[in-house]
Scaffold this motif. Structure first.
Motif, PDB file in Angstrom:
ATOM      1  N   SER A 293      -2.245 -14.495  27.686  1.00  0.00           N
ATOM      2  CA  SER A 293      -2.340 -15.011  26.319  1.00  0.00           C
ATOM      3  C   SER A 293      -2.808 -16.461  26.337  1.00  0.00           C
ATOM      4  N   MET A 294      -2.260 -17.246  27.266  1.00  0.00           N
ATOM      5  CA  MET A 294      -2.670 -18.647  27.398  1.00  0.00           C
ATOM      6  C   MET A 294      -4.150 -18.750  27.760  1.00  0.00           C
ATOM      7  N   TYR A 295      -4.584 -17.909  28.685  1.00  0.00           N
ATOM      8  CA  TYR A 295      -5.992 -17.933  29.105  1.00  0.00           C
ATOM      9  C   TYR A 295      -6.915 -17.674  27.919  1.00  0.00           C
ATOM     10  N   ILE A 296      -6.586 -16.663  27.125  1.00  0.00           N
ATOM     11  CA  ILE A 296      -7.421 -16.338  25.968  1.00  0.00           C
ATOM     12  C   ILE A 296      -7.458 -17.512  24.992  1.00  0.00           C
ATOM     13  N   GLY A 297      -6.296 -18.086  24.704  1.00  0.00           N
ATOM     14  CA  GLY A 297      -6.242 -19.222  23.794  1.00  0.00           C
ATOM     15  C   GLY A 297      -7.020 -20.421  24.318  1.00  0.00           C
ATOM     16  N   GLN A 298      -6.938 -20.625  25.605  1.00  0.00           N
ATOM     17  CA  GLN A 298      -7.652 -21.741  26.243  1.00  0.00           C
ATOM     18  C   GLN A 298      -9.156 -21.550  26.148  1.00  0.00           C
ATOM     19  N   GLN A 299      -9.629 -20.313  26.351  1.00  0.00           N
ATOM     20  CA  GLN A 299     -11.063 -20.054  26.274  1.00  0.00           C
ATOM     21  C   GLN A 299     -11.583 -20.220  24.851  1.00  0.00           C
ATOM     22  N   LEU A 300     -10.785 -19.811  23.872  1.00  0.00           N
ATOM     23  CA  LEU A 300     -11.229 -19.920  22.485  1.00  0.00           C
ATOM     24  C   LEU A 300     -11.215 -21.359  21.981  1.00  0.00           C
ATOM     25  N   SER A 301     -10.221 -22.140  22.399  1.00  0.00           N
ATOM     26  CA  SER A 301     -10.067 -23.500  21.874  1.00  0.00           C
ATOM     27  C   SER A 301     -10.728 -24.561  22.731  1.00  0.00           C
ATOM     28  N   GLY A 302     -10.958 -24.242  24.002  1.00  0.00           N
ATOM     29  CA  GLY A 302     -11.554 -25.219  24.910  1.00  0.00           C
ATOM     30  C   GLY A 302     -10.585 -26.293  25.360  1.00  0.00           C
ATOM     31  N   GLN A 303      -9.267 -26.059  25.219  1.00  0.00           N
ATOM     32  CA  GLN A 303      -8.275 -27.035  25.661  1.00  0.00           C
ATOM     33  C   GLN A 303      -6.982 -26.324  26.044  1.00  0.00           C
ATOM     34  N   PRO A 304      -6.070 -27.024  26.731  1.00  0.00           N
ATOM     35  CA  PRO A 304      -4.828 -26.384  27.170  1.00  0.00           C
ATOM     36  C   PRO A 304      -3.998 -25.848  26.010  1.00  0.00           C
ATOM     37  N   VAL A 305      -3.159 -24.883  26.333  1.00  0.00           N
ATOM     38  CA  VAL A 305      -2.344 -24.168  25.355  1.00  0.00           C
ATOM     39  C   VAL A 305      -0.865 -24.408  25.664  1.00  0.00           C
ATOM     40  N   PHE A 306      -0.058 -24.625  24.635  1.00  0.00           N
ATOM     41  CA  PHE A 306       1.383 -24.768  24.814  1.00  0.00           C
ATOM     42  C   PHE A 306       2.005 -23.386  24.984  1.00  0.00           C
ATOM     43  N   PHE A 307       3.015 -23.295  25.854  1.00  0.00           N
ATOM     44  CA  PHE A 307       3.705 -22.035  26.131  1.00  0.00           C
ATOM     45  C   PHE A 307       5.200 -22.261  26.004  1.00  0.00           C
ATOM     46  N   GLY A 308       5.860 -21.456  25.168  1.00  0.00           N
ATOM     47  CA  GLY A 308       7.291 -21.681  25.034  1.00  0.00           C
ATOM     48  C   GLY A 308       8.003 -20.653  24.176  1.00  0.00           C
ATOM     49  N   ASP A 309       9.288 -20.896  23.998  1.00  0.00           N
ATOM     50  CA  ASP A 309      10.163 -20.018  23.216  1.00  0.00           C
ATOM     51  C   ASP A 309      10.280 -20.543  21.790  1.00  0.00           C
ATOM     52  N   PRO A 310      10.396 -19.645  20.798  1.00  0.00           N
ATOM     53  CA  PRO A 310      10.802 -20.095  19.468  1.00  0.00           C
ATOM     54  C   PRO A 310      12.302 -20.355  19.480  1.00  0.00           C
ATOM     55  N   VAL A 311      12.713 -21.588  19.193  1.00  0.00           N
ATOM     56  CA  VAL A 311      14.130 -21.941  19.382  1.00  0.00           C
ATOM     57  C   VAL A 311      14.813 -22.458  18.126  1.00  0.00           C
ATOM     58  N   SER A 312      14.034 -22.806  17.095  1.00  0.00           N
ATOM     59  CA  SER A 312      14.655 -23.405  15.920  1.00  0.00           C
ATOM     60  C   SER A 312      13.796 -23.149  14.691  1.00  0.00           C
ATOM     61  N   VAL A 313      14.468 -22.949  13.552  1.00  0.00           N
ATOM     62  CA  VAL A 313      13.786 -22.774  12.267  1.00  0.00           C
ATOM     63  C   VAL A 313      14.324 -23.795  11.279  1.00  0.00           C
ATOM     64  N   ASN A 314      13.426 -24.500  10.596  1.00  0.00           N
ATOM     65  CA  ASN A 314      13.814 -25.405   9.512  1.00  0.00           C
ATOM     66  C   ASN A 314      13.231 -24.822   8.221  1.00  0.00           C
ATOM     67  N   GLN A 315      14.099 -24.210   7.424  1.00  0.00           N
ATOM     68  CA  GLN A 315      13.614 -23.531   6.229  1.00  0.00           C
ATOM     69  C   GLN A 315      13.121 -24.509   5.173  1.00  0.00           C
ATOM     70  N   GLN A 316      13.682 -25.713   5.129  1.00  0.00           N
ATOM     71  CA  GLN A 316      13.234 -26.706   4.158  1.00  0.00           C
ATOM     72  C   GLN A 316      11.803 -27.153   4.454  1.00  0.00           C
ATOM     73  N   GLU A 317      11.494 -27.352   5.743  1.00  0.00           N
ATOM     74  CA  GLU A 317      10.147 -27.783   6.122  1.00  0.00           C
ATOM     75  C   GLU A 317       9.227 -26.610   6.414  1.00  0.00           C
ATOM     76  N   ASN A 318       9.797 -25.389   6.420  1.00  0.00           N
ATOM     77  CA  ASN A 318       9.050 -24.166   6.737  1.00  0.00           C
ATOM     78  C   ASN A 318       8.410 -24.258   8.123  1.00  0.00           C
ATOM     79  N   THR A 319       9.231 -24.639   9.098  1.00  0.00           N
ATOM     80  CA  THR A 319       8.739 -24.845  10.465  1.00  0.00           C
ATOM     81  C   THR A 319       9.487 -23.967  11.466  1.00  0.00           C
TER      82      THR A 319
END
Length: 446
Positions: A293-319
């Motif tokens: 998945s990272m490789y595909i994202g890197q090829q499409l964007s031309g730059q490194p890709v962040f890799f990680g877990d979803p760990v927190s939700v802020n409903q007020q900021e919708n993040t």
């Protein structure tokens, strides 16, 4: 290896308004040369089957743009589908004038004829475009389609390495060599952790210092890490880098805990971060589909890709906050803090990478997911990386999503998606959706 080739096929018949058709033909050629330098176009419109077949004899396309400059019967599309199995974009031109008089192009009827032929000949997916070359939406869609087709071409035969196996309970990242080859045309190479640990231990202190100097150009605060860990990190970075270069590895997933803490004494986190900065997509916890998945994202964007877990939700900021222990590419770090060296949040051994990621107006969250029946699907989510500081020990990025954040979490948990995701720095959703279609995989847009 042959170069990526985009073939432009302007088909039609000579009984329509050739002046209008010719204008669109010339505009299209200019547009395509702006999008890619890999296009092969005929000198004139292909207004007979003989002219089409003569041009087809000259090309070896990896992506075909079949444009009805005027109406053309289904036989034209049949010749294309008979000869080639690469991805196709079918392009309809709008009528230039509606004045109660002659139908100038009749391109849309030609598209229906072509699409009907494609389906009957087993073409499972094609991109459809409606509009003139001057329209912004057409230009964006065409660029996305070319980008997706190029990634598909780039994946053919690349080597993806897995170092060690996934920890217990992390089986979602495991991949079979046959699965990767059949579904993605990717070659899997496996190596045991002990082999790279052994290679690292063979580096002399002088060799380690050379790799340490490379790292110090990107990572701040390495001098605060104990000397033995600094040098062992440098040895490990050297071992991984030489392995990648020797075997021509395009992407890599690596086991990390507990081995590198227990048997080696220094984490692999920062070494993987350095690889990511060099353009080698590197995922931790031996997540092979995460690395792809990272490789595909890197090829499409031309730059490194962040890799990680979803760990927190802020409903007020919708993040949604994505986080991991410290393997992100240094170039993703905020300008005000840079990429800092630290110690692992659980093991208290360094170096890991410590920073919040920089802001970006358009990011795309992506994951290749493997379903219980062995088929694959794409997770795609659009958003914005906010200007937020480091959220937890390790590396983090806060993404304000276009959808409703809590609903995204609810739906993706219910759907059983894996807990690792990529955050691509760029608006790649459309290209990813097209790539999923080209691979005949389910696309899940959130």
């Amino acid at each position: 290896m042959a170069e990526f080739e985009v073939a432009y096929l302007p088909i039609g018949v000579p009984t329509f308004d050739l002046e209008s058709a010719g204008n669109e033909f010339e505009k299209t050629k200019r547009l395509l040369t702006r999008i890619t330098d890999c296009v092969k176009a005929p000198e004139e419109m292909l207004l007979t089957l003989d002219k089409l077949n003569a041009f087809l004899d000259e090309i070896s396309p990896d992506f075909i743009i079949l444009q009805n400059v005027t109406f053309a019967n289904a036989a034209y599309a049949g010749e294309v589908a008979k000869r080639f199995s690469c991805p196709i974009a079918l392009w309809t031109l709008p009528e230039p004038v509606i004045d109660g008089a002659r139908l100038r192009l009749n391109s849309l009827t030609g598209a229906y004829s072509a699409a009907n032929m494609f389906r009957h000949m087993g073409v499972q997916y094609f991109t459809y475009i409606f509009g003139s070359p001057g329209e912004e939406q057409v230009q964006s869609t065409l660029a996305s389609a070319v980008g997706a087709a190029k990634v598909l071409w780039q994946m053919r035969g690349i080597k993806l390495a897995t170092v060690g196996h996934t920890p217990d309970g992390f089986g979602f990242g495991r991949a079979l060599d046959t699965e990767l080859l059949r579904n993605f045309h990717v070659v899997l190479q496996t190596v045991e952790v002990r082999e790279l640990e052994g290679k690292a231990r063979e580096f002399s202190a002088r060799d380690a210092e050379e790799y340490l100097k490379m790292a110090e150009q990107k990572i701040c605060g390495l001098d605060k890490i104990p000397e033995n860990n600094r040098l062992d990190f440098a040895r490990l970075y050297g071992a991984y880098l030489e392995f990648v270069q020797e075997h021509k590895i395009a992407a890599l997933s690596s086991r990390c805990w507990p081995d590198f803490f227990v048997s080696y004494g220094t984490p692999v986190c920062a070494a993987l971060g350095m690889l990511n900065d060099l353009g080698v997509a590197a995922a931790c916890e031996a997540d092979t589909y995460g690395a792809l998945s990272m490789y595909i994202g890197q090829q499409l964007s031309g730059q490194p890709v962040f890799f990680g877990d979803p760990v927190s939700v802020n409903q007020q900021e919708n993040t949604i906050t994505y986080w991991h222990c410290g393997t992100a590419a240094c170039s993703l770090a905020r300008e005000d803090t840079k990429a800092m060296a630290g110690v692992h949040c659980n093991r208290k051994i360094g170096p890991t990478l410590e920073f919040g990621c920089r802001a970006c107006e358009h990011v795309t969250v992506f994951r290749i997911g493997r379903k219980p029946d062995g088929t694959f699907r794409f997770f795609i989510l659009e958003g914005e990386a906010l200007d937020k500081p480091q959220q937890f020990y390790g590396t983090s990025v806060v993404v304000k999503v276009k959808s409703e954040a809590m609903q995204v979490v609810n739906d993706s948990v219910q759907a059983g998606f894996e807990p690792h995701f990529c955050v691509i720095y760029g608006d790649c959703a459309q290209a990813l959706e097209m790539l999923g279609g080209m691979l005949q995989m389910e696309v899940c847009k959130f």
